[in-house]
Each structure stands twice: as structure tokens, then as C-alpha cells.
Design a protein around this motif. Structure first.
Motif, PDB file in Angstrom:
ATOM      1  N   ALA A  92      51.876  -6.896  -8.892  1.00  0.00           N
ATOM      2  CA  ALA A  92      53.143  -6.887  -8.158  1.00  0.00           C
ATOM      3  C   ALA A  92      53.924  -8.107  -8.630  1.00  0.00           C
ATOM      4  O   ALA A  92      53.485  -9.239  -8.414  1.00  0.00           O
ATOM      5  CB  ALA A  92      52.901  -6.956  -6.660  1.00  0.00           C
ATOM      6  N   ASP A 104      57.860 -10.130  -9.606  1.00  0.00           N
ATOM      7  CA  ASP A 104      59.293 -10.234  -9.348  1.00  0.00           C
ATOM      8  C   ASP A 104      59.886 -11.347 -10.214  1.00  0.00           C
ATOM      9  O   ASP A 104      59.928 -12.506  -9.806  1.00  0.00           O
ATOM     10  CB  ASP A 104      59.540 -10.533  -7.864  1.00  0.00           C
ATOM     11  N   MET A 116      59.127  -5.678  -7.858  1.00  0.00           N
ATOM     12  CA  MET A 116      59.527  -5.836  -6.458  1.00  0.00           C
ATOM     13  C   MET A 116      61.017  -5.517  -6.283  1.00  0.00           C
ATOM     14  O   MET A 116      61.836  -5.862  -7.132  1.00  0.00           O
ATOM     15  CB  MET A 116      59.252  -7.254  -5.968  1.00  0.00           C
ATOM     16  N   LYS A 117      61.334  -4.883  -5.154  1.00  0.00           N
ATOM     17  CA  LYS A 117      62.732  -4.568  -4.822  1.00  0.00           C
ATOM     18  C   LYS A 117      62.930  -4.847  -3.338  1.00  0.00           C
ATOM     19  O   LYS A 117      62.756  -3.972  -2.490  1.00  0.00           O
ATOM     20  CB  LYS A 117      63.046  -3.107  -5.156  1.00  0.00           C
ATOM     21  N   GLU A 118      63.305  -6.084  -3.047  1.00  0.00           N
ATOM     22  CA  GLU A 118      63.442  -6.526  -1.654  1.00  0.00           C
ATOM     23  C   GLU A 118      64.454  -5.689  -0.885  1.00  0.00           C
ATOM     24  O   GLU A 118      64.291  -5.446   0.309  1.00  0.00           O
ATOM     25  CB  GLU A 118      63.857  -8.006  -1.612  1.00  0.00           C
ATOM     26  N   LEU A 145      60.497  -3.157  -0.690  1.00  0.00           N
ATOM     27  CA  LEU A 145      59.309  -3.268  -1.540  1.00  0.00           C
ATOM     28  C   LEU A 145      59.109  -4.745  -1.889  1.00  0.00           C
ATOM     29  O   LEU A 145      59.633  -5.247  -2.884  1.00  0.00           O
ATOM     30  CB  LEU A 145      59.472  -2.424  -2.813  1.00  0.00           C
ATOM     31  N   ASN A 146      58.358  -5.428  -1.039  1.00  0.00           N
ATOM     32  CA  ASN A 146      58.043  -6.843  -1.293  1.00  0.00           C
ATOM     33  C   ASN A 146      56.565  -6.980  -1.631  1.00  0.00           C
ATOM     34  O   ASN A 146      55.835  -5.992  -1.723  1.00  0.00           O
ATOM     35  CB  ASN A 146      58.437  -7.711  -0.098  1.00  0.00           C
ATOM     36  N   PHE A 147      56.112  -8.220  -1.823  1.00  0.00           N
ATOM     37  CA  PHE A 147      54.726  -8.438  -2.227  1.00  0.00           C
ATOM     38  C   PHE A 147      53.741  -7.878  -1.196  1.00  0.00           C
ATOM     39  O   PHE A 147      52.730  -7.269  -1.550  1.00  0.00           O
ATOM     40  CB  PHE A 147      54.461  -9.924  -2.447  1.00  0.00           C
ATOM     41  N   ALA A 184      53.689  -4.018  -1.349  1.00  0.00           N
ATOM     42  CA  ALA A 184      53.011  -3.567  -2.573  1.00  0.00           C
ATOM     43  C   ALA A 184      51.501  -3.750  -2.449  1.00  0.00           C
ATOM     44  O   ALA A 184      50.716  -2.874  -2.843  1.00  0.00           O
ATOM     45  CB  ALA A 184      53.540  -4.336  -3.775  1.00  0.00           C
ATOM     46  N   THR A 186      51.830 -12.124   3.098  1.00  0.00           N
ATOM     47  CA  THR A 186      51.290 -11.883   1.753  1.00  0.00           C
ATOM     48  C   THR A 186      49.941 -12.581   1.577  1.00  0.00           C
ATOM     49  O   THR A 186      48.997 -12.019   1.029  1.00  0.00           O
ATOM     50  CB  THR A 186      52.278 -12.385   0.683  1.00  0.00           C
TER      51      THR A 186
END
Length: 612
Positions: free
Chosen positions: A395, A397, A411-413, A417-419, A422, A444
Motif C-alpha cells: 500500500a 502513496d 492510495m486514494k484518500e 482508500l487510505n493505508f 488497504a 494504521t
């Protein structure tokens, strides 16, 4: 959740359980930091809390009430708004190191901000929040909240270099350049520019941006040539980043080469808007939006010396007082070194690292500031583990380089879709090895630790100053000590220093006093035996800089049973460091000293990047 600081203050008998309960009620009702509330309530003095925090964080404590008057030139290094926002105050500058008073010395984002703004390395000391507020008011007073530190002009050549007349789009959607086109001269570009009425330096109202004019200007020949020239020249010089910066009366472009920013040209201010628009178009960004930050990517296929290569530029655009600042990070897969033996690990450290990343489960952490080579170390590690019978998931970014056989997730905050999200999905994908780009928060960290305790090897990064302080950082995030002790296998802190150019380095005949060498970190045996120092000279191979490339300094802390017991009993970072050294841990400074002994770098380089 009861504050960790509160628990530590009770354990140290600085406050009672009843006082902690009262402080927590005030904090929930009014907000604010627990330490400040304790001091305001009179349960404990400001200085007692500062001394306690200094001991816990492993940094010096500074009483700003007793501190000598600070040089106004040092205060001017940081603007008032930055000092107030992060609750920091510059105290003194020694060489390339800025001593910074902070209420939270683990706030890596504040240190990165100061480092980026001033260009100096940051040496934090801890001070009380109230003391800092009074000191900021005392030294800044009614000063303007916005101040630009233009700094001393770095040595660099006037910009010139080869460029194509324009990129052409291939069927793959990437742009292609050639380095064999005409030589572009900045003066000629500015003459062409002056003849064109489209480029008017007058500021436009933000709400009435003429998109058509911006687009036409960005496609004009001088602008296209200049952007192409900058992109290709950065590749040729081996730059890692391009900084395009607008100021009130000038416009400059700098390259970061081997970790050092160098000014390469000062284009005409009239180029500011069309050049920004040109970069936005290449990065597929909104050219009409000039008030908000934007991030994008440019992918170019470049023909250099008859060889085609694909270069990714990660683009970040930030609105500043006098226009939009652009930073492009170059991601060149040809420069990615995936051999752990060539990164700079000492043999003992590499043996420990190999042993721990080969384990079937547990957590492996790499720590250091932005641009210290953490990603390269992690990529090298998973490349070694990438076999047909292993399921590796990452994962990231952003995803910087693509690897066959590894499942990489961007990643697409903005869509959630964050750590953490994922990681939850990864655990349903039957992974053997998980790489998390960065542990930023408790959520996380919690999921990553649970994954490492349930049969997965988890690799990730953190922002801390050294390996021992990573333990405190995890606990400050809210992770329980027993989870840290049972999950973490090994921690590696790292920095990058410039390598001496092998083609032109010469023996430094200047005598170094023994006392000074001891202070740097050399042992009495090394000093008595005699050390051969080398110094940079400069040649065509290294572009007259004396340095070519960089090498890593590594501090590898392997978790032993003794260290795990110390974590469980709440040992400080200093105690963990001392025990680590007893067990053979090589510190960042000692790693640097060994590179000096091998003739790889200089004392100045290791002092710039490490502390004793």
C-alpha cells in the motif's frame, strides 16, 4: 483513552491519579494539551514537565525564560505564522544545524516544514507550550505574519541546456523528448517572449482567470522549449527534484542534486503563468485552479544518447504569496538500486537486517526524514523476498516504481482508500508479506501490528530521528508497550550523505586536532592508528562539485529479549539506545565515521546529517 503523557506523569509521581482525572475533565471540556493544563492548574511546574519530556523523548530540555537573548538573524529564519502554527522557536544556528525549541519534539511534520523553509537540518529541544507562546510573542511581537526567507543564492550555473522543441505524444499516452535537438539559450527565450503580447506580467484577478489565454501562452514556443529544457537538464545532471519558485521580483529554478539544492536559472517573471500552465497541462491538472494545491504526474519517454528511457515526474503545485510553486520529483527506475549490499549497510548491520526480513512474521520498520532513502531500502528488501511462492502486497502513496510479481496498491484518500482501509483488505487476500508506505496514525499502526502478530511479515516506515525513538513514537500514537515489544523485529534509521568523487578526491593534508576527532565520534584506537582523510576537488565527472552520488548511513536496532523487557517497563529512548549499543548497534554517527575511514565521504557530510 487516558492520555499516555498523563499516565507517565502519574508514574513519575509528578501528579496524582485524582489530579490526572481533573485535568482530563478540563481537557475534554476546553481542549488543549494535557501538559499545559497540568501547569496552568498548578499541579506541576512548567519546568518539571519540560525536564520530564526531555528525558522521555531523549532530547535536551530548554528553559526559555533563562535562555540567552536570541540573535534576530536566527529569528528571521522562520516567519511568525510558521512559529505560531507549529509552536516552535529557532534558538541558534551552528553551521547547517538549526536548534529548534518545540513543545512536541516528535512532531516530524513541524521539523520537515522548518527544514524545507530554512534549508537547515533541525536539532530539536523540548520547551513548555506556555513558555514557547510567551517567547514567540516576545521575539516576533507585531511582525508581519508573512515573511519570505529568500536566503543566500546557491552556487550554480546560469541555465542552459538541450531541449526538444516540444514533446510529442506516443500511442502509449506518454510524451517523448530527444536530447539531440538545438541548444536553447535563456536570453534567446526571453527575447522571443518580449516580442509576444500574450505574456503580460500584470496580475489577474483570481476570480477572472482567462483560461484560453493561459492555454495559448503555455503552448507558445519559448515556454515549451524552456519546460523541455528544464525537464531534460534535470535528468542529465542527475537531479532528484526540480523546484520552480515565484517571488515578488524574481523567478528561480533550482535542482536538488545529491541532496543539495542548487540554483540553475532565473527566468523572466513574465514566464511565471505560462510556465505553470504548461506544467499543469503535461500533468493533466486544472490550469484554471490557482488557489488550491494540486498533485499530478508527468510520464515522459526520453531518447538520450540513442537509448530510450521512461521517466516519471511527480508534480506538486502549491499556491504561495506571489504565485504557484512547483516541485517535480524525478522517479528514474534506472537509478533504483535494489542490491542491499551496495546501499551502505555495514556488514554487521546487513547481517542483522537479512536475518530479520527473512522471518515469516513480525514488523520491520525503516525510519528517517523525507528523502533519506527509506523507499529504496524497503524496495530492495521486498525485491530480495519476491519469489514465486510468496504473495507480496504493498500500500503506497504514491507507487513510485512498478515491480513484476508484487501487488501494488495506490492510495486514494479522496475516496476513502487510505493505508488502514488497504491493510484491512490485504488481510483477506492471503498475503505472506505486506508493505505499508507509512504508519501515520494509531489506526494504521494497530492493524499493521495485528497483521504482524498473526503470521505476516509487515514492512513500513515512520518519521523519527533515530531507531530507539521509534519505540516511543509508536507508544505516543497509542500502541500498548506489550504490542510493540512482541511485534517489532528490527528498526533501521537511515540518512543519505554525498559520496566523494572517486575521480578527483585527494588526501586532505590538513592536520585535525585529536580532541576534535573524539568529538566527531572517532574512537581513541582509530585516532592513535592514524586516519587518512579525503577532500572534494571537482572535475568534469562530478560537474565540478567534488561529490558524485550518495551513500546511506544506517542505524540498525535488532530487538533482543533484554530490549523487549525494557520496552515493557517503560524505558526511555536514551536507555534503549545505550542497551542497543551494548548489544552491537552501530549508530548513525558511527556509521558515518566508518564511511570516512573508508574514504567514501567527509566529516562535513556526516556532521551535516547526524548528531553524536
Amino acid at each position: 483513552m487516558v492520555s499516555k503523557l498523563g499516565e507517565m506523569l502519574v508514574k513519575a509521581q509528578l501528579i496524582t491519579d485524582a489530579q490526572l482525572d481533573e485535568v482530563i475533565k478540563i481537557q475534554r471540556r476546553e481542549g488543549g494539551k494535557l501538559g499545559s493544563i497540568v501547569a496552568r492548574a498548578g499541579f506541576c511546574s512548567d519546568q518539571d514537565i519540560v525536564s520530564f519530556l526531555g528525558m522521555q523523548y531523549g532530547v535536551p530540555a530548554a528553559d526559555l525564560e533563562q535562555w540567552p537573548p536570541i540573535d534576530p538573524a536566527v529569528i528571521a529564519l522562520i516567519p511568525k505564522d510558521l512559529a505560531q502554527r507549529h509552536k516552535v522557536l529557532p534558538l541558534q544556528r551552528t553551521g547547517n544545524v538549526l536548534t529548534l525549541a518545540m513543545s512536541d519534539p516528535t512532531d516530524i511534520f513541524a521539523m520537515d516544514d522548518v527544514r524545507f523553509h530554512t534549508g537547515y537540518n533541525v536539532d530539536p529541544v523540548v520547551s513548555s507550550e506556555m513558555g514557547l507562546a510567551r517567547a514567540v510573542e516576545k521575539y516576533y511581537g507585531g511582525a508581519s505574519a508573512v515573511r519570505l526567507a529568500d536566503g543566500t543564492r546557491a552556487a550554480g550555473s546560469q541555465g542552459s541546456g538541450p531541449a526538444a522543441s516540444g514533446p510529442t505524444t506516443t500511442s502509449g499516452g506518454t510524451s517523448t523528448f530527444s536530447d539531440e535537438d538545438e541548444h536553447i539559450d535563456l536570453a534567446e527565450l526571453e527575447q522571443e517572449l518580449d516580442a509576444d503580447a500574450e505574456f503580460d506580467a500584470a496580475d489577474e484577478d483570481e476570480d477572472s482567470v482567462n483560461v484560453g489565454s493561459l492555454k495559448r501562452g503555455s503552448e507558445d514556443a519559448p515556454v515549451v522549449k524552456l519546460v523541455n529544457m528544464v525537464l531534460i537538464d534535470a535528468i542529465k545532471r542527475g537531479a532528484s527534484d526540480i523546484h520552480i519558485e515565484p517571488y515578488e521580483k524574481n523567478y528561480r529554478i533550482r535542482f536538488r542534486i545529491d541532496g543539495i539544492l542548487m540554483e540553475v536559472m532565473r527566468p523572466n517573471l513574465k514566464l511565471k503563468d505560462p510556465l505553470t500552465s504548461r506544467v499543469k497541462i503535461l500533468a493533466k491538472l486544472n490550469i484554471a485552479e490557482r488557489r488550491l494545491p494540486q498533485d499530478g504526474r508527468i510520464k515522459l519517454r526520453v531518447n538520450m544518447g540513442g537509448k530510450q528511457k521512461v521517466i516519471d515526474y511527480r508534480v506538486s503545485i502549491l499556491p504561495t504569496l506571489f504565485g504557484e510553486k512547483i516541485v517535480l520529483r524525478l522517479l528514474d527506475s534506472d537509478k533504483l538500486m535494489l542490491d542491499l549490499t551496495k546501499l551502505g549497510f555495514e556488514p554487521e548491520s546487513l547481517e542483522r537486517w537479512d536475518r530479520q526480513i527473512s522471518k515469516p512474521y513480525g514488523m520491520v520498520l525503516v525510519t528517517g526524514p523525507t528523502g533519506s532513502g527509506k523507499t529504496n531500502t524497503l524496495y530492495s528488501s521486498i525485491a530480495k523476498l519476491n519469489t514465486v511462492d510468496t504473495n507480496i502486497m504493498t500500500a503506497e502513496d504514491p507507487v513510485e516504481f512498478n515491480f513484476p510479481g508484487i501487488n501494488q496498491v495506490q492510495m486514494k484518500e479522496q475516496i476513502g482508500l487510505n493505508f488502514a482501509a488497504a491493510l484491512r483488505s490485504f488481510l483477506r487476500q492471503d498475503p505472506n508479506i505486506i508493505l505499508v508506505g507509512e504508519i501515520r496514525d494509531f489506526e494504521t499502526a494497530e492493524i499493521a501490528i495485528k497483521a504482524s502478530l498473526t503470521g505476516h511479515l509487515v514492512l513500513s516506515t515512520l518519521h523519527t530521528n533515530d531507531a530507539p525513538s521509534t519505540i516511543n513514537r509508536l507508544m505516543n500514537m497509542g500502541v500498548e508497550p506489550f504490542l510493540v515489544a512482541t511485534s517489532v523485529n528490527i528498526i533501521c534509521a537511515q540518512r543519505l550523505v554525498r559520496r566523494l568523487c572517486n575521480n578527483c578526491k585527494v588526501v586532505d593534508s590538513h592536520h585535525q586536532p585529536e580532541e576534535a576527532l573524539y568529538k566527531v565520534g572517532f574512537t581513541p584506537e582509530e585516532v592513535q592508528r592514524g586516519i587518512t582523510f579525503y577532500k572534494p576537488v571537482g572535475c568534469d565527472t562530478c560537474n565540478k562539485r567534488g561529490y558524485k552520488g550518495r551513500v546511506g548511513l544506517y542505524e540498525v536496532l535488532e530487538m533482543s529479549e533484554t530490549l523487549k523487557d525494557m520496552i515493557l517497563t517503560g524505558a526511555s529512548a536514551i536507555e534503549i539506545r545505550e542497551q542497543g549499543q551494548k548489544e552491537g548497534m552501530i549508530t548513525l554517527r558511527r556509521s558515518g565515521c566508518r564511511k570516512v575511514l573508508d574514504g567514501v565521504t567527509t566529516i562535513e557530510e556526516i556532521i551535516r546529517e547526524t548528531v553524536l
